[in-house]
Design a protein around this motif. Structure first.
Motif, mmCIF file in Angstrom:
data_model
loop_
_atom_site.group_PDB
_atom_site.id
_atom_site.type_symbol
_atom_site.label_atom_id
_atom_site.label_comp_id
_atom_site.label_asym_id
_atom_site.label_seq_id
_atom_site.Cartn_x
_atom_site.Cartn_y
_atom_site.Cartn_z
ATOM 1 N N GLY A 1 1.227 -1.337 -0.100
ATOM 2 C CA GLY A 1 0.376 -0.246 0.154
ATOM 3 C C GLY A 1 0.876 1.524 -0.241
ATOM 4 N N HIS A 2 1.928 1.072 0.094
ATOM 5 C CA HIS A 2 3.000 2.049 -0.296
ATOM 6 C C HIS A 2 3.068 1.980 -1.413
ATOM 7 N N ARG A 3 3.567 4.083 -1.498
ATOM 8 C CA ARG A 3 4.020 4.448 -2.224
ATOM 9 C C ARG A 3 4.762 4.540 -4.306
ATOM 10 N N ALA A 4 5.656 3.642 -3.597
ATOM 11 C CA ALA A 4 7.052 3.638 -4.574
ATOM 12 C C ALA A 4 6.414 3.262 -5.488
ATOM 13 N N VAL B 1 9.216 8.798 2.179
ATOM 14 C CA VAL B 1 8.170 9.568 1.613
ATOM 15 C C VAL B 1 6.879 8.138 1.443
ATOM 16 N N VAL B 2 7.740 7.349 0.368
ATOM 17 C CA VAL B 2 6.395 6.756 0.159
ATOM 18 C C VAL B 2 5.938 6.035 1.646
ATOM 19 N N THR B 3 6.131 5.879 2.296
ATOM 20 C CA THR B 3 6.404 4.409 3.102
ATOM 21 C C THR B 3 5.239 5.536 4.327
ATOM 22 N N THR B 4 5.298 6.643 4.175
ATOM 23 C CA THR B 4 4.771 7.311 5.602
ATOM 24 C C THR B 4 3.955 8.515 5.382
ATOM 25 N N PRO B 5 2.796 8.651 4.612
ATOM 26 C CA PRO B 5 2.012 9.642 3.839
ATOM 27 C C PRO B 5 1.042 9.382 5.085
ATOM 28 N N TYR B 6 0.586 10.187 6.467
ATOM 29 C CA TYR B 6 -0.084 10.923 7.327
ATOM 30 C C TYR B 6 -1.425 10.535 6.600
ATOM 31 N N PRO B 7 -2.596 9.786 7.288
ATOM 32 C CA PRO B 7 -2.103 9.251 8.837
ATOM 33 C C PRO B 7 -1.742 8.100 8.473
#
Lengths: 89, 296, 183, 383
Positions: free
Chosen positions: B18-21, B53-59
Motif C-alpha cells: 500500500g506504500h507509494r513506491a 516519503v512513500v511509506t509514511t503519508p499521514y495518517p
C-alpha cells in the motif's frame, strides 16, 4: 482527512496502515500465475518490491489489491509460470 | 503442491503493502528484505528520501515496527540517541537500524554517519543506493557513477554526464574501523539477508551498502530491476564483498565477468556513451577488480 | 558594596583569586560576585578578574570600572597596565613585589594606600610553584580587612583539596603576616 | 538540606541537570557553554549522574541525538550557544513538531560575523519561531531553578514542547555568585518521572514518528502546537507557584517579573541579566522607574505586559538582538500587543558591549524624551 483524529506530534499509531491504500489501482498489466507450471520456488515472493506475493497452502498467491503490475515476478520466474496480461477497463 | 522448493527467507512482512513506491522499485524491495533480516524487535530510523516519503503519508504508515524520520542529514545521530536511550531505559535487546538512501548517506548525512561509526554505537546502518537523488527527480549525488546522466549532469558539449567516479563509502566506513562492512545487491536477496543478519549480530557499528536499481532514474522498465541489478554484479560494476573485523572477502564471484557494456546499454542514463567511454568504464572496473582481489 | 579588580598574567590564578574572595564572602555571611574579564587571552597575557562583595544580594551585572581595591599579582604588570585606572585617589592597592622594588612603587603610587608582599617567594616556599594568587588573597585580606581569615581558609578548602589546600592556607597565612603598608 | 554554593551559571545548569536525573545527554562544546559539557562529563565519569553521554561531532548531531533519545522515551538534555544554536536551527522545528520535551540550555552569545564570543540574544531570539518555549534568567539562582522547572513545563501533558533555558554568556555563565542548592531528592520528587504516552519508540507498541504531513493535515498539527504554546502560559505560572511552595522562590508570575512598576512613571522592558543592572539603577538613582522583566519570551506574555505599561508616561524596550531592516524583536512583540501605547526602542549590549548603569540612565532618557518610536536608538555605539 474528514474526521480523522490528529495525534499529538503527528504520531501514527496504526502499524501497517498503508494497507488502506489499494495500490492495485496503479496496475496496467496483471500478473497471472499458472499454478500448473509453478514449481513453488518462491522467487516471485522474494523479489516483489511490494510484498504482495505470499506463500499459502495452495501455493503462491498474488494480492491484486496491492500489486502495481511492475512485472518483476514474470521476469524472475524460471519456468515462465507468470504471464503479464493487460488489465481490462 | 508437492514440490516445496521455497526460498529460505523469512515470511513475515514488516513493511506493509500500500506504500507509494514506484512499480518495480529496487529500494522498496531492499527495505522489505532488510526488515525480514532485522526482525520485529527493531527501531528503524530513516532520513528523508524516497522510501521515507512513500511509506509514511499521514495518517498511514507501511511500517510494522517503531519508525522515525527526522531530517535528511542526521539519521545516524538520531539513531545514536535512540541506541543510548534504549540502553538507559534497559531495552538493550532492541536493534537500532538506519535505512538511508545514498544522498542521506554519502553526501549530506556523512558527517553524522562518521560520528556514529567512530563512537562505536551498536547500530546497523543500511544504505539503499540508487545512485542519485531520486526523491527530488534524479539529481546527481556523490554515489552517482562515472558518466551517468542525471538532471544535474546532463550530457552536453562539455560534460559526458557525471564526471567524477562514485564515492567509495564502504571503504571509508571500513577505514573508521567498523567491525562489519558489506556490500549487497537486491538481485541477491539471500546474500543481502545474510549480511544484514550478520550486521545485526555484530557488537558495534555495522554498515551494509546495497545497490538498488531505480526504473525511472536509471531509465529501464519496471520489470527489469532484478535483471539489471544482476548485470551490475555479473559485470563487476558492483562487487559483493564483506569486511569482517578487517578481513576482506569477496562473497560472490561471477564465473566469467561479463563486459560492462551489457549493463550500460540497458539503461537510459548511459545511452550517450561512446565506445571509448564504455572502454574507459571497462578499464576502471577491471582495475577495481584487481584491487579488490588483491585484498583477499 | 566593595568592588575589587585583580591584575595578573594568564596562569597566575587571577580568576581563582576572585573566586576565593567570592566564596569567602559567602562564608562570612555576605553576598558576592566573581567574574573574569571576558576575553580570549591565553597563558602569559595580562588578564584581569573582578569581585564584588556586599551585605545584600548584588543586582548589578555590568563590569567594574571604578574598583575600590586593586590587587596586582605581578609587579612587572605595572609597566604595561594602568592598574590605578578608575581607582579613587585613596584607593587600596596590594602588589606582589620584592623588597628592592619598593622605592619605585612608592614613587609611582604616592597618593594611594599601597601594600606589598613578596608573594612569589611565599608561593615558591610554600607551594613550590610561582602561583601567587592565594598568597595575594592573604595579603589583601590583611590590607582590606573586609573578610575574615577563617572564611578565606574555608574558601581555600572549598576550592582545593587535601595537601594542596593546606599548602595554600599556609601561603595565605604567611602573606597575611608579611604584607606591609608602604604608601 | 539547602546549602548555599558560590557557583557560576554553567555549573548551576549542570547541577540542575544532575539533580533532575536525565537519561541521555548529547552536547558539543562551544564558548561560553563549554563548562556545562565539562561539568556534566565529570558527573557522568564520576558516577554522580547515571546518564548516557554522547560525545557527538557537532551541535546538529547533539540536538538530533537528544531528539532520538527523547522520542525513545528518555529524559534528555543538551546545551549550546550562538553558532551552535544556529546549526541546530533546522532540528529545533522538528523537536517541537514531534512534541518532544527536550530541555536545552543556551549560554547566550552573539553570532558571526565578525566572530564574537560575548553575550547578546541574537542566537536564541532568532529561534523564536521554532515553537520552543524560551525562558530567560537574571541570576544563577534563577538558572538553576529554571532548568528544574523546565522539565516540569516541557513534560506537562498539556504542553509537550521543548524548552530553551537562556543564560547570558559570561555575565551569568562565567560569573560566580551564591546559589541555594536543594537536596537532589527534593528536586527529583518535584520533577517526577517522565513517562510519555503520546510517543515513544518501542517494538511492543510500534509507532511511526515524523510521517509526511500533507496540505490536508500539516496545518492542524501546527494549530495544535500553537494551542500547546498557549496552554504553556498557564503551566509556566502553575509550575512557578508550585516551585515557590516547595523551594520558597518564585520569579514574578513565571512569565514576567515586575520590579517597582506600581508607582513608576517610566517602565523599562528587558530580558536576561541586564535586568539586574536596571534594578540597581532603580534602587540607586531612579525610584520613578519600574522594570518589566520578560522571563518567558515564548510564549510571549503580551497581555501581562500591556497591563503594566498602559498608563505610564514612558516605556522603553532594551533589545540585545536586532531584526535588520525592521524594528527590533522585543519591541515588535510588545507593540503587537500594545498598539496604543507609545513604546521607545533601544538596542544595547550587542556582542558583549557592557550595559553600564550610565547606559541604563541613557535608555530611560530615551523614554523620557519619547524617542525611538520609529527607529531604535543604539546605546553606547561609536558609529
Amino acid at each position: 482527512m474528514g474526521n480523522e483524529e490528529f495525534t499529538i506530534g503527528a504520531v501514527v499509531r496504526e502499524p501497517g496502515s498503508t494497507k488502506r491504500n489499494k495500490t492495485g489501482r496503479w496496475r496496467v498489466f496483471r500478473p497471472v500465475l499458472d499454478q500448473e507450471k509453478c514449481m513453488n520456488c518462491g522467487l516471485c515472493f522474494m523479489y516483489c518490491p511490494d510484498g504482495c506475493i505470499r506463500p499459502s497452502d495452495d501455493g503462491y498467491v498474488i494480492d491484486y489489491d496491492y500489486c502495481k503490475g511492475c512485472g518483476i515476478c514474470e521476469s524472475v520466474c524460471p519456468v515462465n509460470a507468470i504471464e503479464m496480461v493487460l488489465e481490462e477497463g | 503442491m508437492g514440490n516445496k522448493r521455497r526460498v529460505p527467507i523469512p515470511e513475515e512482512e514488516l513493511m506493509a503493502p500500500g506504500h507509494r513506491a514506484c512499480a518495480g522499485c529496487g529500494s522498496a524491495l531492499c527495505a522489505r528484505l532488510c526488515m525480514k533480516a532485522l526482525g520485529k524487535d527493531t527501531v528503524v530510523v530513516m532520513p528523508t528520501g524516497c522510501i521515507e516519503v512513500v511509506t509514511t503519508p499521514y495518517p498511514e504508515t507501511a511500517w510494522e515496527v517503531p519508525w522515525i524520520h527526522v531530517a535528511f542529514e542526521n539519521a545516524a545521530a538520531v539513531a545514536s540517541g535512540i541506541e543510548r536511550a534504549l540502553k538507559a531505559l534497559g531495552k538493550e535487546d532492541v536493534t537500532v537500524a538506519v535505512l538511508a538512501g545514498d544522498g542521506g548517506t554519502v553526501d549530506i548525512g556523512f558527517q553524522a554517519l562518521s560520528g556514529m561509526i567512530e563512537r562505536g554505537h551498536n547500530i546497523v546502518y543500511i544504505c539503499y543506493d540508487n545512485e542519485a537523488y531520486m526523491n527530488t527527480g534524479v539529481q546527481r549525488s556523490g554515489a552517482t557513477p562515472y558518466f551517468a546522466a542525471t538532471t544535474t549532469t546532463p550530457p552536453g558539449k562539455i560534460w559526458k554526464g557525471e564526471m567524477r567516479p562514485k564515492k567509495d563509502i564502504p571503504k571509508i566506513i571500513a577505514a573508521h574501523g567498523a567491525p562489519y562492512v558489506a556490500t549487497a545487491c537486491v538481485s541477491h536477496p539471500q546474500d543481502l539477508i545474510k549480511k544484514v543478519k550478520k550486521a545485526k549480530e555484530v557488537e558495534g557499528p555495522a554498515y551494509v551498502h546495497v545497490l538498488c536499481p531505480c526504473p525511472p532514474g536509471w531509465g529501464h522498465d519496471s520489470s527489469e530491476t532484478i535483471e539489471i541489478a544482476k548485470l551490475a554484479v555479473e559485470t563487476g560494476m558492483w562487487v559483493l564483498y564483506e569486511i569482517e573485523n578487517g578481513e576482506f572477502r569477496i562473497t560472490y564471484r561471477p564465473k566469467e565477468r561479463k563486459p560492462v557494456k551489457e549493463y550500460l546499454k540497458r539503461q537510459k542514463r548511459f545511452q550517450h556513451l561512446s565506445e571509448d567511454d564504455i572502454e574507459k568504464i571497462q578499464r576502471m572496473v577491471d582495475e577495481q577488480w584487481k584491487e579488490l582481489e588483491g585484498k583477499e | 558594596m566593595i568592588e575589587i579588580r585583580i591584575h595578573g598574567r594568564g596562569g597566575q590564578g587571577a580568576v581563582t583569586a576572585a573566586e576565593i574572595l567570592a566564596i569567602a564572602a559567602k562564608e562570612d555571611g555576605k553576598y558576592s560576585q566573581a567574574f573574569p574579564f571576558f576575553g580570549v587571552e591565553r597563558r602569559g597575557a595580562p588578564v584581569t578578574a573582578f569581585a564584588r562583595i556586599d551585605d545584600e544580594f548584588i543586582k548589578i551585572r555590568s563590569q567594574i570600572y571604578e574598583p575600590d581595591h586593586v590587587i596586582v599579582l605581578d609587579s612587572s604588570l605595572l609597566a604595561v597596565v594602568d592598574v590605578t585606572e578608575g581607582l579613587p585617589e585613596d584607593g587600596l592597592i596590594v602588589i606582589n613585589a620584592r623588597e628592592e622594588e619598593l622605592d619605585k612603587i612608592m614613587e609611582k603610587f604616592e597618593d594611594s594606600d599601597v601594600y606589598t608582599v613578596d608573594a612569589t617567594q611565599i608561593a615558591l616556599d610554600e607551594l613550590g610553584v610561582p602561583i601567587v594568587n592565594t598568597a595575594m588573597v592573604g595579603a589583601y585580606l590583611k590590607a582590606s580587612d573586609i573578610l575574615t581569615l577563617d572564611a578565606v581558609k574555608k574558601a581555600i578548602h572549598a576550592r582545593f583539596s587535601g595537601e594542596i589546600a593546606e599548602k595554600n592556607v599556609r601561603a595565605v597565612e604567611r602573606a597575611y603576616r608579611e604584607v606591609k603598608a608602604v604608601g | 538540606m539547602t546549602e548555599v554554593h558560590v557557583i557560576n551559571g554553567n555549573y548551576a545548569v549542570a547541577e540542575a541537570v544532575r539533580m533532575v536525573d536525565v537519561d541521555v545527554i548529547a552536547a558539543y562544546p562551544i564558548t561560553p557553554q563549554t563548562p556545562i559539557v565539562e561539568y556534566l562529563s565529570e558527573f557522568v565519569s564520576n558516577g554522580e549522574l547515571d546518564a548516557e553521554f554522547i560525545h557527538v561531532e557537532s551541535e546538529h548531531s547533539a540536538i538530533s541525538a537528544v531528539l532520538g533519545a527523547s522520542a525513545t522515551g528518555a529524559r534528555v538534555f543538551t546545551a549550546t550557544a550562538s553558532q551552535g544554536l544556529a546549526l541546530m536551527h533546522e532540528i529545533l522545528f522538528i523537536a517541537s513538531g514531534l512534541r518532544l520535551p527536550i530541555v536545552m540550555a543556551v549560554a547566550n552569545r552573539a553570532l558571526s560575523a565578525p566572530i564574537n564570543i560575548w553575550c547578546d540574544h541574537s542566537d536564541s531570539v532568532a529561534q523564536r519561531d521554532t515553537s520552543w518555549i524560551q525562558l530567560y534568567c537574571e541570576s544563577n539562582q534563577e538558572v538553576f531553578d529554571t532548568v528544574v522547572q523546565a522539565y516540569r513545563i516541557a513534560e506537562h501533558e498539556d504542553v509537550l514542547l521543548p524548552v530553551m533555558v537562556c543564560l547570558d554568556g559570561f555575565t551569568l555563565s562565567h560569573t560566580l555568585e551564591p546559589v541555594e542548592l536543594p537536596e537532589e531528592e527534593e528536586v527529583r520528587s518535584f520533577v517526577g518521572k517522565y513517562e510519555p504516552t503520546h510517543c515513544y519508540l518501542d517494538p511492543e507498541d510500534p509507532m511511526t514518528l515524523g510521517p509526511v504531513g500533507g496540505p490536508d493535515s500539516y496545518m492542524e498539527f501546527k494549530k495544535m502546537q500553537h494551542d500547546a504554546m498557549e496552554k504553556a502560559r498557564e503551566v509556566i505560572g502553575e509550575v512557578n507557584r508550585e516551585f515557590s511552595d516547595e523551594f520558597g522562590r518564585s520569579y514574578g508570575d513565571g512569565l514576567i517579573e515586575e520590579y517597582n512598576t506600581e508607582d513608576a512613571d517610566y517602565v523599562v522592558i528587558a530580558m536576561g541579566s541586564v535586568c539586574g543592572t536596571v534594578k540597581h539603577v532603580i534602587d540607586e538613582e531612579r525610584p520613578d522607574v519600574g522594570l518589566v522583566r520578560v522571563k518567558a519570551y515564548r510564549p510571549f506574555p503580551g497581555d501581562r505586559i500591556v497591563e503594566v505599561i498602559q498608563d505610564k508616561e514612558g516605556v522603553v524596550t532594551i533589545d540585545r538582538a536586532h531584526s535588520y531592516g525592521a524594528m527590533p524583536p522585543l519591541w515588535t512583540d510588545v507593540k503587537a500587543h500594545a498598539p496604543d501605547v507609545d513604546v521607545s526602542s533601544t538596542i544595547a549590549g550587542l556582542g558583549g558591549r557592557d550595559i553600564r548603569p550610565q547606559d541604563v540612565l541613557e535608555i530611560i532618557k530615551v523614554a523620557e524624551e519619547g524617542k525611538g518610536m520609529d527607529e531604535p536608538v543604539w546605546i553606547n555605539v561609536k558609529v
